[in-house]
Design a protein around this motif. Structure first.
Motif, PDB file in Angstrom:
ATOM      1  N   ASP A   1      74.951  97.350  90.660  1.00  0.00           N
ATOM      2  CA  ASP A   1      75.286  96.636  91.904  1.00  0.00           C
ATOM      3  C   ASP A   1      74.715  95.220  91.939  1.00  0.00           C
ATOM      4  OD1 ASP A   1      76.682  98.805  92.789  1.00  0.00           O
ATOM      5  OD2 ASP A   1      75.067  99.596  94.047  1.00  0.00           O
ATOM      6  N   LEU A   2      73.780  94.915  91.034  1.00  0.00           N
ATOM      7  CA  LEU A   2      73.246  93.553  90.962  1.00  0.00           C
ATOM      8  C   LEU A   2      74.232  92.585  90.302  1.00  0.00           C
ATOM      9  CD1 LEU A   2      69.549  94.214  89.839  1.00  0.00           C
ATOM     10  CD2 LEU A   2      70.328  93.483  92.100  1.00  0.00           C
ATOM     11  N   ILE A   3      75.142  93.124  89.517  1.00  0.00           N
ATOM     12  CA  ILE A   3      76.007  92.269  88.709  1.00  0.00           C
ATOM     13  C   ILE A   3      76.869  91.328  89.555  1.00  0.00           C
ATOM     14  CG2 ILE A   3      77.999  92.343  87.150  1.00  0.00           C
ATOM     15  CD1 ILE A   3      76.637  94.615  85.679  1.00  0.00           C
TER      16      ILE A   3
ATOM     17  N   LEU B   1      69.583  76.383  87.780  1.00  0.00           N
ATOM     18  CA  LEU B   1      69.800  77.764  88.236  1.00  0.00           C
ATOM     19  C   LEU B   1      68.466  78.428  88.569  1.00  0.00           C
ATOM     20  CD1 LEU B   1      72.293  80.293  86.700  1.00  0.00           C
ATOM     21  CD2 LEU B   1      69.987  81.002  87.310  1.00  0.00           C
ATOM     22  N   GLN B   2      67.456  78.172  87.759  1.00  0.00           N
ATOM     23  CA  GLN B   2      66.154  78.806  87.976  1.00  0.00           C
ATOM     24  C   GLN B   2      65.506  78.361  89.282  1.00  0.00           C
ATOM     25  OE1 GLN B   2      63.406  78.801  84.612  1.00  0.00           O
ATOM     26  NE2 GLN B   2      65.132  78.490  83.221  1.00  0.00           N
ATOM     27  N   SER B   3      65.869  77.176  89.738  1.00  0.00           N
ATOM     28  CA  SER B   3      65.245  76.665  90.963  1.00  0.00           C
ATOM     29  C   SER B   3      65.849  77.246  92.230  1.00  0.00           C
ATOM     30  CB  SER B   3      65.363  75.124  90.991  1.00  0.00           C
ATOM     31  OG  SER B   3      66.746  74.746  91.048  1.00  0.00           O
ATOM     32  N   GLY B   4      66.953  77.930  92.120  1.00  0.00           N
ATOM     33  CA  GLY B   4      67.613  78.490  93.295  1.00  0.00           C
ATOM     34  C   GLY B   4      66.894  79.732  93.816  1.00  0.00           C
ATOM     35  N   GLN B   5      66.850  79.875  95.143  1.00  0.00           N
ATOM     36  CA  GLN B   5      66.178  81.018  95.756  1.00  0.00           C
ATOM     37  C   GLN B   5      66.896  82.324  95.456  1.00  0.00           C
ATOM     38  OE1 GLN B   5      63.195  80.938  97.362  1.00  0.00           O
ATOM     39  NE2 GLN B   5      63.360  83.179  97.303  1.00  0.00           N
ATOM     40  N   LEU B   6      68.219  82.272  95.422  1.00  0.00           N
ATOM     41  CA  LEU B   6      68.984  83.493  95.129  1.00  0.00           C
ATOM     42  C   LEU B   6      68.669  84.004  93.740  1.00  0.00           C
ATOM     43  CD1 LEU B   6      71.058  85.603  95.903  1.00  0.00           C
ATOM     44  CD2 LEU B   6      72.876  84.019  95.188  1.00  0.00           C
ATOM     45  N   PHE B   7      68.571  83.088  92.774  1.00  0.00           N
ATOM     46  CA  PHE B   7      68.220  83.508  91.414  1.00  0.00           C
ATOM     47  C   PHE B   7      66.828  84.135  91.382  1.00  0.00           C
ATOM     48  CE2 PHE B   7      65.944  82.509  87.491  1.00  0.00           C
ATOM     49  CZ  PHE B   7      66.727  83.205  86.570  1.00  0.00           C
TER      50      PHE B   7
ATOM     51  N   LEU C   1      66.979  87.541  92.707  1.00  0.00           N
ATOM     52  CA  LEU C   1      67.618  88.448  91.753  1.00  0.00           C
ATOM     53  C   LEU C   1      66.665  88.825  90.625  1.00  0.00           C
ATOM     54  CD1 LEU C   1      71.229  86.981  91.493  1.00  0.00           C
ATOM     55  CD2 LEU C   1      70.566  89.207  92.400  1.00  0.00           C
ATOM     56  N   GLN C   2      65.850  87.904  90.204  1.00  0.00           N
ATOM     57  CA  GLN C   2      64.877  88.208  89.161  1.00  0.00           C
ATOM     58  C   GLN C   2      63.917  89.290  89.634  1.00  0.00           C
ATOM     59  OE1 GLN C   2      66.166  87.231  86.334  1.00  0.00           O
ATOM     60  NE2 GLN C   2      64.283  86.261  85.603  1.00  0.00           N
ATOM     61  N   TYR C   3      63.481  89.203  90.889  1.00  0.00           N
ATOM     62  CA  TYR C   3      62.617  90.247  91.447  1.00  0.00           C
ATOM     63  C   TYR C   3      63.359  91.585  91.513  1.00  0.00           C
ATOM     64  CZ  TYR C   3      58.992  86.908  92.810  1.00  0.00           C
ATOM     65  OH  TYR C   3      57.981  85.969  92.794  1.00  0.00           O
ATOM     66  N   GLU C   4      64.633  91.525  91.891  1.00  0.00           N
ATOM     67  CA  GLU C   4      65.445  92.754  91.978  1.00  0.00           C
ATOM     68  C   GLU C   4      65.604  93.393  90.606  1.00  0.00           C
ATOM     69  OE1 GLU C   4      66.901  94.595  94.252  1.00  0.00           O
ATOM     70  OE2 GLU C   4      66.155  93.474  95.971  1.00  0.00           O
ATOM     71  N   ILE C   5      65.869  92.554  89.598  1.00  0.00           N
ATOM     72  CA  ILE C   5      66.040  93.085  88.239  1.00  0.00           C
ATOM     73  C   ILE C   5      64.747  93.734  87.760  1.00  0.00           C
ATOM     74  CG2 ILE C   5      66.421  92.450  85.823  1.00  0.00           C
ATOM     75  CD1 ILE C   5      68.334  90.275  86.827  1.00  0.00           C
ATOM     76  N   ALA C   6      63.627  93.050  87.963  1.00  0.00           N
ATOM     77  CA  ALA C   6      62.334  93.590  87.527  1.00  0.00           C
ATOM     78  C   ALA C   6      61.995  94.875  88.277  1.00  0.00           C
ATOM     79  CB  ALA C   6      61.236  92.542  87.743  1.00  0.00           C
ATOM     80  N   GLY C   7      62.216  94.878  89.604  1.00  0.00           N
ATOM     81  CA  GLY C   7      61.903  96.072  90.390  1.00  0.00           C
ATOM     82  C   GLY C   7      62.762  97.255  90.008  1.00  0.00           C
ATOM     83  N   THR C   8      64.044  96.999  89.800  1.00  0.00           N
ATOM     84  CA  THR C   8      64.951  98.085  89.413  1.00  0.00           C
ATOM     85  C   THR C   8      64.590  98.620  88.039  1.00  0.00           C
ATOM     86  OG1 THR C   8      66.731  97.083  90.697  1.00  0.00           O
ATOM     87  CG2 THR C   8      67.363  98.711  89.056  1.00  0.00           C
ATOM     88  N   GLU C   9      64.227  97.715  87.135  1.00  0.00           N
ATOM     89  CA  GLU C   9      63.835  98.138  85.794  1.00  0.00           C
ATOM     90  C   GLU C   9      62.600  99.030  85.830  1.00  0.00           C
ATOM     91  OE1 GLU C   9      63.921  98.759  81.849  1.00  0.00           O
ATOM     92  OE2 GLU C   9      65.437  97.788  83.091  1.00  0.00           O
ATOM     93  N   ASN C  10      61.634  98.683  86.655  1.00  0.00           N
ATOM     94  CA  ASN C  10      60.421  99.504  86.758  1.00  0.00           C
ATOM     95  C   ASN C  10      60.727 100.884  87.338  1.00  0.00           C
ATOM     96  OD1 ASN C  10      58.822  97.448  85.729  1.00  0.00           O
ATOM     97  ND2 ASN C  10      58.364  96.584  87.749  1.00  0.00           N
TER      98      ASN C  10
ATOM     99  N   ARG D   1      78.012  85.661  91.047  1.00  0.00           N
ATOM    100  CA  ARG D   1      78.083  84.593  92.060  1.00  0.00           C
ATOM    101  C   ARG D   1      77.111  83.457  91.743  1.00  0.00           C
ATOM    102  NH1 ARG D   1      79.034  88.950  95.631  1.00  0.00           N
ATOM    103  NH2 ARG D   1      76.804  89.190  96.078  1.00  0.00           N
ATOM    104  N   VAL D   2      75.912  83.825  91.289  1.00  0.00           N
ATOM    105  CA  VAL D   2      74.932  82.801  90.928  1.00  0.00           C
ATOM    106  C   VAL D   2      75.445  81.968  89.766  1.00  0.00           C
ATOM    107  CG1 VAL D   2      72.645  82.426  89.930  1.00  0.00           C
ATOM    108  CG2 VAL D   2      72.929  84.018  91.823  1.00  0.00           C
ATOM    109  N   THR D   3      75.982  82.643  88.758  1.00  0.00           N
ATOM    110  CA  THR D   3      76.484  81.926  87.585  1.00  0.00           C
ATOM    111  C   THR D   3      77.609  80.987  87.970  1.00  0.00           C
ATOM    112  OG1 THR D   3      75.917  83.836  86.205  1.00  0.00           O
ATOM    113  CG2 THR D   3      77.405  82.208  85.259  1.00  0.00           C
ATOM    114  N   GLN D   4      78.549  81.460  88.768  1.00  0.00           N
ATOM    115  CA  GLN D   4      79.690  80.644  89.175  1.00  0.00           C
ATOM    116  C   GLN D   4      79.275  79.500  90.109  1.00  0.00           C
ATOM    117  OE1 GLN D   4      82.173  83.726  90.818  1.00  0.00           O
ATOM    118  NE2 GLN D   4      83.361  83.936  88.914  1.00  0.00           N
ATOM    119  N   ALA D   5      78.191  79.702  90.834  1.00  0.00           N
ATOM    120  CA  ALA D   5      77.761  78.669  91.769  1.00  0.00           C
ATOM    121  C   ALA D   5      77.183  77.449  91.055  1.00  0.00           C
ATOM    122  CB  ALA D   5      76.724  79.233  92.729  1.00  0.00           C
TER     123      ALA D   5
END
Length: 244
Positions: free
Chosen positions: A116-118, A179-185, A188-197, A123-127
């Motif tokens: 569901d993160l995809i 891209l790294q400076s965006g809040q949404l990204f 998402l990084q926190y979401e990816i890390a949390g889901t992975e854990n 959207r981030v990539t396209q933005a």
């Protein structure tokens, strides 16, 4: 009512006559003790030896009857114990299988969260760029592959595609400072890390449940009953994970 006046149904007639004939044959072939003693005297066998032999034969017959009764009781006990063991073992198999299913459901929950993160990654990539169609396509295809997977084996294979797509996205993001400076990204990084854990924890619990289940149905004599009842070995979840 006198027994001689009883009405015997025609359906019983042949069975009654057969039994009466067998009983009469047994009776007519029986001998009294005095007859045996008389027969023994003709063969010059003293009466006391005939009586002793009668007692020994009777004792042997009684012992044989007792042995048959004991064997029947032992046989019935063995069958009862076997039935109880089979029921208990089946319940044990079912309990372990239910635990495996429950643990897999928890794994699926985390896999679904990952999938569901995809859309957000897309959207981030396209933005931030219109030139990374390859990454967008890879993300979308991996999610579709996961959603179409039905069995645990198919989901394990599909989640590897999801992992590969997320890794490609992160490699791309590592070289894109905008891209790294965006809040949404960042979110998402926190979401990816949390889901992975969380996935790592649920995967460990699932594999522990599978190990206990597989050991239970592999042990002898459980393995014989498991094969007859259709309980099969379950696979471990060995899919590779992403590196947040």
């Amino acid at each position: 009512m006198n027994n001689l006046d009883m009405i015997i149904p025609e359906s019983m007639t042949s069975e009654v006559l057969e039994l009466a004939s067998r009983n009469y044959a047994n009776y007519s072939q029986a001998y009294s003790a005095s007859e045996l003693i008389q027969a023994g005297s003709e063969a010059q066998i003293p009466a006391e030896f005939i009586q002793q032999a009668i007692q020994e034969v009777r004792s042997r017959k009684i012992r044989q009857q007792k042995q048959r009764r004991v064997l029947a009781i032992v046989g019935a006990s063995v069958l009862a114990i076997s039935a109880i063991w089979s029921i208990w073992t089946y319940n044990s198999f079912s309990r372990h299988a239910s635990v495996v299913q429950a643990k897999w459901a928890q794994v699926e929950n985390q896999l679904q969260r990952r999938a569901d993160l995809i859309p957000n990654l897309v959207r981030v990539t396209q933005a931030y760029t219109e030139h990374e169609k390859e990454i967008v396509s890879l993300l979308q295809q991996s999610r579709q592959a996961y959603l179409q997977a039905d069995t645990p084996e198919q989901k394990v294979a599909a989640v590897e595609e999801v992992n590969d797509a997320i890794n490609h996205f992160q490699d791309y993001a590592a070289n894109n400072s905008q891209l790294q400076s965006g809040q949404l990204f960042t979110n998402l990084q926190y979401e990816i890390a949390g889901t992975e854990n969380r996935l790592a924890v649920e995967r460990m619990r699932y594999n522990q449940a599978v190990q206990q289940y597989n050991q239970t149905i592999q042990q002898f004599p459980n393995s014989v009953l498991a094969q007859g009842l259709g309980f099969e070995m379950q696979p471990f979840f060995q899919a590779a994970t992403t590196e947040p």
